[in-house]
Scaffold this active site. Structure first.
Site, mmCIF file in Angstrom:
data_model
loop_
_atom_site.group_PDB
_atom_site.id
_atom_site.type_symbol
_atom_site.label_atom_id
_atom_site.label_comp_id
_atom_site.label_asym_id
_atom_site.label_seq_id
_atom_site.Cartn_x
_atom_site.Cartn_y
_atom_site.Cartn_z
ATOM 1 N N CYS A 113 0.803 -1.114 -0.079
ATOM 2 C CA CYS A 113 -0.038 -0.256 0.106
ATOM 3 C C CYS A 113 1.000 1.413 0.095
ATOM 4 O O CYS A 113 0.442 2.326 -0.033
ATOM 5 C CB CYS A 113 -0.798 -0.118 1.289
ATOM 6 S SG CYS A 113 -2.081 -1.245 1.243
ATOM 7 N N HIS A 251 -3.375 7.287 3.036
ATOM 8 C CA HIS A 251 -3.881 5.989 2.418
ATOM 9 C C HIS A 251 -5.113 5.534 2.982
ATOM 10 O O HIS A 251 -5.540 5.503 4.178
ATOM 11 C CB HIS A 251 -2.638 4.822 2.699
ATOM 12 C CG HIS A 251 -3.209 3.291 2.195
ATOM 13 N ND1 HIS A 251 -3.858 2.980 1.247
ATOM 14 C CD2 HIS A 251 -3.290 2.187 3.173
ATOM 15 C CE1 HIS A 251 -4.070 1.839 1.462
ATOM 16 N NE2 HIS A 251 -3.853 1.207 2.508
ATOM 17 N N ASN A 281 -10.168 -0.336 0.401
ATOM 18 C CA ASN A 281 -8.743 -0.012 0.359
ATOM 19 C C ASN A 281 -8.247 -0.523 -0.957
ATOM 20 O O ASN A 281 -8.300 -1.670 -1.289
ATOM 21 C CB ASN A 281 -8.287 -0.905 1.661
ATOM 22 C CG ASN A 281 -6.541 -0.871 1.750
ATOM 23 O OD1 ASN A 281 -6.157 -0.380 0.690
ATOM 24 N ND2 ASN A 281 -6.048 -1.401 2.538
#
Ligand code: COA
Length: 324
Positions: A113, A251, A281
């Site tokens: 990520c 994020h 996500n």
């Protein structure tokens, strides 16, 4: 010294929307559980014609358009991803061909990520060394291909999508500073196996398949602490505070992690861009998708101080400050 400036952004989300109610039909879960634990209500799932590189190429074309730069002017194409549709060639090579960036070299980067921030940081180093360069940095994922759709612990969290930005040199504005970190000792709290090896010497009978595996509570705890530390240190060493930040684009993992982080940083709600409720996500794609939305919604103005921050498998994490 020249800086690396983001001069265009773009994003691309698959058409198909998967809601929490849809997930109720697939695993033992509820809209109420997912919403209260994660803040996620819908996510996008890639279908035919929406391979990772195809989403990435569409996001790239939009970023080039907003930067008013042609693909032929690009010197480098970098795709941050952990879900390429092929191991080799890289996703970036497919994008390079798809958009016609014939003068660019191309490669992928995997920092889970945190991949987009790692990629931006690398692109910045190239531009500082060679100010004539124009670089495309993309975060793109099709995690729907890597999620076990029978595992309610993980399948509710992730989504597909791509975000891109074009970087060029600027005498004044651009990336001010960044701080990247990793702790490989904690790999087994969040990981995704590759398909089993066909080499009998290397085959691992313990492998559970190429799905995302996660210790949710541990990830939560580490993520909040790591992101708080990296942001605090980055601001401190630049003589800045959260009050100086115009917009914080973290994020997009989940709303509860972000809530805790904002509380610890003392960051006001209106300074934080959140869209995880819509897309889940999307790993390396989450920051560039959010950045593109923020730009298109008029949330970012010339002279603003923008803060990025990420956390992901590895563990990897980092933060970055930009003078827009
Ligand atoms: N629906 C319903 N129940 C679920 C569920 C789901 N989708 N997923 C897990 N549960 C159950 C568990 O089985 C457990 O049941 P049990 O108590 O009977 O064993 C219960 O809910 C509590 O599980 P727990 O894991 O303790 O929940 P939590 O409050 O920690 O929330 C997460 C789970 C995953 C939402 C949370 O830990 C989290 O956000 N972690 C970070 C994940 C992340 O962002 N990862 C990516 C980082 S880049």
């Amino acid at each position: 010294m020249h800086k690396a400036r983001i001069c265009g952004t773009g994003s691309c989300l698959p058409d198909r929307v998967l809601s929490n109610t849809d997930l109720e039909q697939m695993v033992d879960t509820s809209d109420e559980w997912i919403t209260s634990r994660t803040g996620i209500r819908t996510r996008r799932i890639a279908g035919a014609g929406e391979q990772n590189y195809q989403l990435a190429a569409k996001a790239a074309a939009r970023a080039l358009e907003s930067a008013n730069i042609s693909a032929m002017e690009l010197d480098m194409v970098l795709v941050a991803t952990m879900s390429p549709h092929m191991i080799m060639p890289s996703c970036a090579c497919f994008v390079q061909a798809e958009i016609g960036a014939e003068n660019a070299f191309a490669f992928d980067l995997n920092a889970a990520c945190s991949g987009f921030l790692y990629g931006l940081d690398l692109a910045e180093k190239y531009i500082v060394a060679k100010p004539a360069m124009k670089i495309l940095v993309i975060g793109s994922e099709t995690l729907s291909t890597r999620v076990n759709w029978e595992d309610r612990n993980t399948c509710i969290l992730f989504g597909d999508g791509a975000g891109a930005c074009v970087l060029e040199s600027s005498p004044k504005r651009g990336i001010l500073d960044s701080s990247l970190h990793a702790d490989g000792k904690l790999w087994n709290l969040l990981y995704m196996d590759s398909p089993a090896s066909r080499n009998p010497e290397l085959a691992d009978p313990e492998r559970k398949g190429c799905f995302i595996q996660m210790s949710g509570r541990d990830v939560f705890k580490y993520a909040v602490r790591a992101m708080e530390n990296t942001v605090t240190n980055l601001l401190d060493r630049n003589g800045l505070s959260v009050d100086d930040v115009s917009l914080f684009i973290p994020h997009q993992a989940n709303v509860r992690i972000l809530g805790k982080l904002m509380e610890r940083l003392g960051m006001e709600d209106e300074k934080v861009f959140i869209n995880v409720n819509k897309y889940g996500n999307t790993s390396a794609a989450s920051i560039p998708i959010a950045l593109d939305e923020a730009c298109r919604e008029g949330r970012i103005n010339d002279g603003d101080l923008i803060l990025f921050c990420s956390f992901g498998g590895g563990f990897t994490w980092g933060s970055m400050l930009l003078h827009w």
